[in-house]
Design an enzyme around this catalytic site. Structure first.
Site, PDB file in Angstrom:
ATOM      1  N   ILE A   1       0.820  -1.207   0.000  1.00  0.00           N
ATOM      2  CA  ILE A   1       0.000   0.000   0.000  1.00  0.00           C
ATOM      3  C   ILE A   1       0.856   1.260   0.000  1.00  0.00           C
ATOM      4  O   ILE A   1       0.334   2.369   0.103  1.00  0.00           O
ATOM      5  CB  ILE A   1      -0.946   0.019   1.218  1.00  0.00           C
ATOM      6  CG1 ILE A   1      -0.142  -0.027   2.527  1.00  0.00           C
ATOM      7  CG2 ILE A   1      -1.940  -1.137   1.152  1.00  0.00           C
ATOM      8  CD1 ILE A   1      -0.996   0.050   3.795  1.00  0.00           C
ATOM      9  N   ASP A   2       2.191   1.094  -0.142  1.00  0.00           N
ATOM     10  CA  ASP A   2       3.110   2.229   0.018  1.00  0.00           C
ATOM     11  C   ASP A   2       3.320   3.049  -1.251  1.00  0.00           C
ATOM     12  O   ASP A   2       3.971   4.098  -1.223  1.00  0.00           O
ATOM     13  CB  ASP A   2       4.460   1.754   0.557  1.00  0.00           C
ATOM     14  CG  ASP A   2       5.049   0.598  -0.258  1.00  0.00           C
ATOM     15  OD1 ASP A   2       4.895   0.594  -1.486  1.00  0.00           O
ATOM     16  OD2 ASP A   2       5.664  -0.299   0.356  1.00  0.00           O
TER      17      ASP A   2
ATOM     18  N   HIS B   1      -4.436  -4.637  -2.814  1.00  0.00           N
ATOM     19  CA  HIS B   1      -4.966  -4.334  -1.478  1.00  0.00           C
ATOM     20  C   HIS B   1      -5.135  -2.836  -1.262  1.00  0.00           C
ATOM     21  O   HIS B   1      -5.120  -2.353  -0.134  1.00  0.00           O
ATOM     22  CB  HIS B   1      -4.062  -4.928  -0.393  1.00  0.00           C
ATOM     23  CG  HIS B   1      -4.044  -6.430  -0.406  1.00  0.00           C
ATOM     24  ND1 HIS B   1      -3.020  -7.177   0.146  1.00  0.00           N
ATOM     25  CD2 HIS B   1      -4.927  -7.331  -0.899  1.00  0.00           C
ATOM     26  CE1 HIS B   1      -3.274  -8.468  -0.023  1.00  0.00           C
ATOM     27  NE2 HIS B   1      -4.420  -8.583  -0.653  1.00  0.00           N
TER      28      HIS B   1
ATOM     29  N   GLY C   1       8.945 -11.218  -2.803  1.00  0.00           N
ATOM     30  CA  GLY C   1       8.820 -10.699  -1.453  1.00  0.00           C
ATOM     31  C   GLY C   1       7.472 -10.879  -0.802  1.00  0.00           C
ATOM     32  O   GLY C   1       6.975  -9.976  -0.131  1.00  0.00           O
TER      33      GLY C   1
END
Length: 416
Positions: free
Chosen positions: A104-105, A122, A252
């Site tokens: 979400i970054d 997300h 990741g």
């Protein structure tokens, strides 16, 4: 190494990435031993467990704990990692079909991945939406609240409802204007955990002076919480990309959260699958090759072998100058480990078996036909041709939301 040849030949790569690609930027992941869920002092926020920080039911009841913690979630001026730059480089070289990020970054976008190629599975922190009137605002509008740890409220003016027809004169008082129709169902998948109570944190609206002319609904970041539906763009894009993809790279992520954990098995079986992750993941659908270690180290090696570390690449900066290329150790023909000098050896790198049926987050499934929750332990119909399309047995019999391309199989709601 087979991964180098696969990437070199591929023209339509799908990326599925998670929190592991942002750890080197200073943003913690969620489920590792040093991740958010294992280090957060949940009780200090009035939570029973750290996961309730992202539980929709709890947020609606009391958003205060989330906003007390929120400053640690917003990336601010954080710089994208080498892995983020690799994703942008795939697009520059016309190899990226789509990047599905569970993060979400917004660092993929900051690194240069275009909106056309990027799907926030997300959600993201780029905006916030009012839970009451659905007004959407830029994240900058809630920046002061995030910094102060306070709940932001919607300042949009209340709408005055005008009757569609002029009222007929009558001795009786005119009827009150009709209220707004109820919002569409918000739930797609409900968390099955026992959620926290908000009594210890107080009412989120305490000491707030509301403007009576404004909506005053709680603003929620456009992040997909537990209990909230995925954006329609996720399934739409995957259903379309399924026929074009020629390589999948998982980066990741432990693939612990449904329904994104299904992507690996959803794509055609002949598509090569490459895992780049700290730990090995064992799925029913095997990876063609697993490259284990820090994502940045693995990506640096791949770009060196692909001869992509050169000054002609767009936006190539000083980050790659004097970077040490770590040569991997072969554990198996399909598994290589990247270890820094003085670090763990190949024999001591943890191998984490993660069968899909036992390690993905258990959630209650919501029927796409009637919107009812499918109880755990009961069977439901899961579409194998459409991503994240589930029907209860009754709706399946009535063929609700079924297209001629749908092919359903019976699944247990305990399993994903």
């Amino acid at each position: 190494m087979e991964a180098v040849n696969i990437i070199n030949k591929a023209k339509n790569i799908i990326i599925l990435c998670g929190a592991g690609i942002s750890v080197s930027c200073g943003i913690p992941d969620f489920r590792s031993s040093t991740g958010l869920y294992n280090t957060l002092n949940a009780s200090s926020l009035g939570l029973l467990c750290a996961e309730d920080l992202f539980d929709l039911d709890f947020f609606v009841d009391n958003p205060a704990p989330f906003y007390r913690f929120s400053a640690q979630l917003f990336p601010g001026t954080i710089k994208p990692s080498r892995t983020h730059e690799f994703l942008a480089l795939l697009e520059q070289r016309r190899k990226l079909l789509r990047c599905y990020t569970q993060n979400i970054d917004n660092l993929e976008h900051l690194a240069g991945v275009s909106d056309e190629k990027l799907v926030f599975a997300h959600g993201s922190l780029r905006a916030a939406q009012c839970l009451k009137c659905k007004n959407l605002v830029d994240a900058s509008k809630i920046k002061d609240n995030v910094t102060a740890g306070t709940v932001p409220y919607c300042t949009s003016k209340k709408r005055k409802l005008v009757p569609a027809f002029a009222p007929v004169p009558s001795l009786a008082p005119a009827p009150a204007p009709l209220g707004l129709p109820p919002p569409p169902p918000l739930m797609r998948r409900k968390s099955s955990r026992q959620t926290s109570t908000s009594s210890s944190t107080g009412n989120s609206s305490d000491h707030v002076n509301f403007d009576a002319t404004c909506c005053n609904g709680v603003l929620k970041p456009t992040v997909t919480f537990f209990g909230e539906k995925l954006d329609d763009s996720v399934a739409k894009s995957l259903n379309s990309d399924k026929t074009a993809v020629d390589c999948l790279i998982v980066l990741g992520t432990s693939l612990s959260v449904a329904p994104m954990s299904r992507v690996v098995s959803f794509l055609p079986p002949n598509v090569p699958r490459i895992l780049i992750n700290k730990n090995e993941i064992k799925l029913d659908t095997a990876f063609t090759e697993s490259l284990l270690g820090d994502c940045d180290d693995v990506v640096e090696f791949l770009m060196d072998r692909l001869n992509w570390n050169n000054s002609n690449d767009k936006d190539n900066n000083d980050n790659n100058i004097n970077n040490i290329i770590i040569n991997p150790t072969e554990v198996r023909s399909d598994c290589h480990v990247f270890c820094k000098e003085g670090g763990a050896t190949a024999s001591t790198v943890p191998m984490m078996p993660m069968p899909t049926t036992t390690t993905t987050t258990t959630v209650n499934v919501l029927c796409d036909g009637c919107s009812d929750t499918i109880e755990q332990g009961t069977f439901y119909n899961c579409c194998k041709t459409c991503f994240d399309h589930d029907l209860c047995t009754s709706c399946h019999k009535e063929r609700k939301t079924v297209t001629m391309n749908c092919s359903f199989v019976l699944s247990d709601s305990f399993l994903f």
